[in-house]
Design a protein around this motif. Structure first.
Motif, PDB file in Angstrom:
ATOM      1  N   ALA A 192       5.065   1.260  59.105  1.00 55.28           N
ATOM      2  CA  ALA A 192       5.410   0.154  58.205  1.00 55.28           C
ATOM      3  C   ALA A 192       6.915  -0.085  58.202  1.00 55.28           C
ATOM      4  CB  ALA A 192       4.915   0.458  56.794  1.00 55.28           C
ATOM      5  N   ILE A 193       7.695   0.987  58.202  1.00 55.63           N
ATOM      6  CA  ILE A 193       9.150   0.852  58.231  1.00 55.63           C
ATOM      7  C   ILE A 193       9.600   0.183  59.525  1.00 55.63           C
ATOM      8  CG2 ILE A 193      11.316   2.153  58.345  1.00 55.63           C
ATOM      9  CD1 ILE A 193       9.939   4.188  56.427  1.00 55.63           C
ATOM     10  N   LYS A 194       9.029   0.583  60.639  1.00 51.76           N
ATOM     11  CA  LYS A 194       9.373  -0.039  61.926  1.00 51.76           C
ATOM     12  C   LYS A 194       9.061  -1.529  61.911  1.00 51.76           C
ATOM     13  CE  LYS A 194       8.579   4.074  64.755  1.00 51.76           C
ATOM     14  NZ  LYS A 194       7.710   4.672  65.775  1.00 51.76           N
ATOM     15  N   HIS A 195       7.894  -1.898  61.393  1.00 55.52           N
ATOM     16  CA  HIS A 195       7.522  -3.318  61.327  1.00 55.52           C
ATOM     17  C   HIS A 195       8.456  -4.099  60.397  1.00 55.52           C
ATOM     18  CE1 HIS A 195       3.937  -3.438  63.788  1.00 55.52           C
ATOM     19  NE2 HIS A 195       3.496  -2.341  63.198  1.00 55.52           N
ATOM     20  N   ALA A 196       8.824  -3.496  59.274  1.00 51.35           N
ATOM     21  CA  ALA A 196       9.726  -4.169  58.338  1.00 51.35           C
ATOM     22  C   ALA A 196      11.086  -4.401  58.979  1.00 51.35           C
ATOM     23  CB  ALA A 196       9.871  -3.338  57.065  1.00 51.35           C
ATOM     24  N   ARG A 197      11.602  -3.415  59.683  1.00 53.23           N
ATOM     25  CA  ARG A 197      12.893  -3.580  60.379  1.00 53.23           C
ATOM     26  C   ARG A 197      12.807  -4.678  61.435  1.00 53.23           C
ATOM     27  NH1 ARG A 197      17.429  -0.773  58.412  1.00 53.23           N
ATOM     28  NH2 ARG A 197      16.746   1.285  57.740  1.00 53.23           N
ATOM     29  N   ASN A 198      11.719  -4.689  62.200  1.00 49.71           N
ATOM     30  CA  ASN A 198      11.540  -5.713  63.233  1.00 49.71           C
ATOM     31  C   ASN A 198      11.383  -7.103  62.633  1.00 49.71           C
ATOM     32  OD1 ASN A 198      11.729  -3.861  65.315  1.00 49.71           O
ATOM     33  ND2 ASN A 198       9.517  -3.563  65.458  1.00 49.71           N
ATOM     34  N   ALA A 199      10.901  -7.178  61.394  1.00 52.62           N
ATOM     35  CA  ALA A 199      10.733  -8.472  60.724  1.00 52.62           C
ATOM     36  C   ALA A 199      12.023  -8.947  60.071  1.00 52.62           C
ATOM     37  CB  ALA A 199       9.628  -8.371  59.680  1.00 52.62           C
ATOM     38  N   GLY A 200      13.087  -8.138  60.155  1.00 58.36           N
ATOM     39  CA  GLY A 200      14.382  -8.554  59.644  1.00 58.36           C
ATOM     40  C   GLY A 200      14.781  -7.933  58.320  1.00 58.36           C
ATOM     41  N   ALA A 201      14.035  -6.968  57.824  1.00 60.17           N
ATOM     42  CA  ALA A 201      14.399  -6.326  56.563  1.00 60.17           C
ATOM     43  C   ALA A 201      15.633  -5.441  56.768  1.00 60.17           C
ATOM     44  CB  ALA A 201      13.242  -5.485  56.036  1.00 60.17           C
ATOM     45  N   ALA A 202      16.637  -5.653  55.953  1.00 59.15           N
ATOM     46  CA  ALA A 202      17.870  -4.873  56.032  1.00 59.15           C
ATOM     47  C   ALA A 202      17.675  -3.516  55.357  1.00 59.15           C
ATOM     48  CB  ALA A 202      19.006  -5.636  55.353  1.00 59.15           C
ATOM     49  N   GLY A 203      18.500  -2.565  55.714  1.00 61.88           N
ATOM     50  CA  GLY A 203      18.392  -1.220  55.182  1.00 61.88           C
ATOM     51  C   GLY A 203      18.679  -1.112  53.698  1.00 61.88           C
ATOM     52  N   ASP A 204      19.339  -2.125  53.110  1.00 63.09           N
ATOM     53  CA  ASP A 204      19.649  -2.074  51.678  1.00 63.09           C
ATOM     54  C   ASP A 204      18.548  -2.693  50.815  1.00 63.09           C
ATOM     55  OD1 ASP A 204      20.055  -4.726  52.383  1.00 63.09           O
ATOM     56  OD2 ASP A 204      21.964  -4.911  51.334  1.00 63.09           O
ATOM     57  N   ARG A 205      17.450  -3.082  51.427  1.00 61.74           N
ATOM     58  CA  ARG A 205      16.328  -3.672  50.677  1.00 61.74           C
ATOM     59  C   ARG A 205      15.578  -2.599  49.907  1.00 61.74           C
ATOM     60  NH1 ARG A 205      16.107  -9.310  50.587  1.00 61.74           N
ATOM     61  NH2 ARG A 205      17.405  -9.894  52.330  1.00 61.74           N
ATOM     62  N   TYR A 206      15.088  -2.973  48.740  1.00 63.22           N
ATOM     63  CA  TYR A 206      14.238  -2.073  47.968  1.00 63.22           C
ATOM     64  C   TYR A 206      12.840  -2.061  48.555  1.00 63.22           C
ATOM     65  CZ  TYR A 206      17.894  -2.002  44.452  1.00 63.22           C
ATOM     66  OH  TYR A 206      19.087  -1.838  43.809  1.00 63.22           O
ATOM     67  N   VAL A 207      12.195  -0.933  48.441  1.00 61.02           N
ATOM     68  CA  VAL A 207      10.809  -0.782  48.876  1.00 61.02           C
ATOM     69  C   VAL A 207       9.959  -0.698  47.616  1.00 61.02           C
ATOM     70  CG1 VAL A 207       9.170   0.678  50.104  1.00 61.02           C
ATOM     71  CG2 VAL A 207      11.506   0.443  50.958  1.00 61.02           C
ATOM     72  N   TYR A 208       8.944  -1.530  47.541  1.00 61.26           N
ATOM     73  CA  TYR A 208       8.029  -1.544  46.406  1.00 61.26           C
ATOM     74  C   TYR A 208       6.749  -0.841  46.819  1.00 61.26           C
ATOM     75  CZ  TYR A 208      11.308  -5.075  44.894  1.00 61.26           C
ATOM     76  OH  TYR A 208      12.454  -5.735  44.548  1.00 61.26           O
ATOM     77  N   ALA A 209       6.160  -0.066  45.910  1.00 63.97           N
ATOM     78  CA  ALA A 209       4.961   0.694  46.245  1.00 63.97           C
ATOM     79  C   ALA A 209       3.933   0.598  45.128  1.00 63.97           C
ATOM     80  CB  ALA A 209       5.307   2.151  46.493  1.00 63.97           C
ATOM     81  N   ILE A 210       2.684   0.604  45.532  1.00 68.90           N
ATOM     82  CA  ILE A 210       1.566   0.738  44.605  1.00 68.90           C
ATOM     83  C   ILE A 210       0.997   2.125  44.840  1.00 68.90           C
ATOM     84  CG2 ILE A 210      -0.722  -0.094  43.978  1.00 68.90           C
ATOM     85  CD1 ILE A 210       0.170  -2.871  44.885  1.00 68.90           C
ATOM     86  N   LEU A 211       0.897   2.892  43.768  1.00 65.70           N
ATOM     87  CA  LEU A 211       0.444   4.274  43.866  1.00 65.70           C
ATOM     88  C   LEU A 211      -0.961   4.424  43.291  1.00 65.70           C
ATOM     89  CD1 LEU A 211       3.656   6.107  42.588  1.00 65.70           C
ATOM     90  CD2 LEU A 211       3.065   5.483  44.945  1.00 65.70           C
ATOM     91  N   SER A 212      -1.676   5.411  43.793  1.00 62.35           N
ATOM     92  CA  SER A 212      -2.975   5.755  43.230  1.00 62.35           C
ATOM     93  C   SER A 212      -2.749   6.570  41.952  1.00 62.35           C
ATOM     94  CB  SER A 212      -3.795   6.568  44.234  1.00 62.35           C
ATOM     95  OG  SER A 212      -3.202   7.831  44.438  1.00 62.35           O
ATOM     96  N   THR A 213      -3.802   6.821  41.203  1.00 61.85           N
ATOM     97  CA  THR A 213      -3.664   7.606  39.976  1.00 61.85           C
ATOM     98  C   THR A 213      -3.209   9.034  40.262  1.00 61.85           C
ATOM     99  OG1 THR A 213      -6.015   8.133  40.056  1.00 61.85           O
ATOM    100  CG2 THR A 213      -5.358   6.264  38.692  1.00 61.85           C
TER     101      THR A 213
END
Length: 60
Positions: A22-43
């Motif tokens: 996912a990180i590789k795809h985000a970088r290839n899509a133009g996401a900069a390293g200073d972007r926040y990562v949002y996550a949905i967690l299980s219980t």
């Protein structure tokens, strides 16, 4: 305006390999390293989905 890309695991929760991909795809899509990562967690605290904003506006 940035667009958000989302990634999820093949099963219910993500594996370390899937997170790395996912990180590789985000970088290839133009996401900069200073972007926040949002996550949905299980219980139980495992990562179910991550998303990252791409684009020019880093205020998101």
């Amino acid at each position: 305006m940035p667009s958000r890309i989302k990634f999820s695991g093949a099963e219910k929760d993500m594996t370390l390999d899937e997170l790395e991909e996912a990180i590789k795809h985000a970088r290839n899509a133009g996401a900069a390293g200073d972007r926040y990562v949002y996550a949905i967690l299980s219980t139980s605290g495992k990562i179910k989905e991550v998303s990252v904003d791409t684009g020019d506006d880093s205020s998101y």
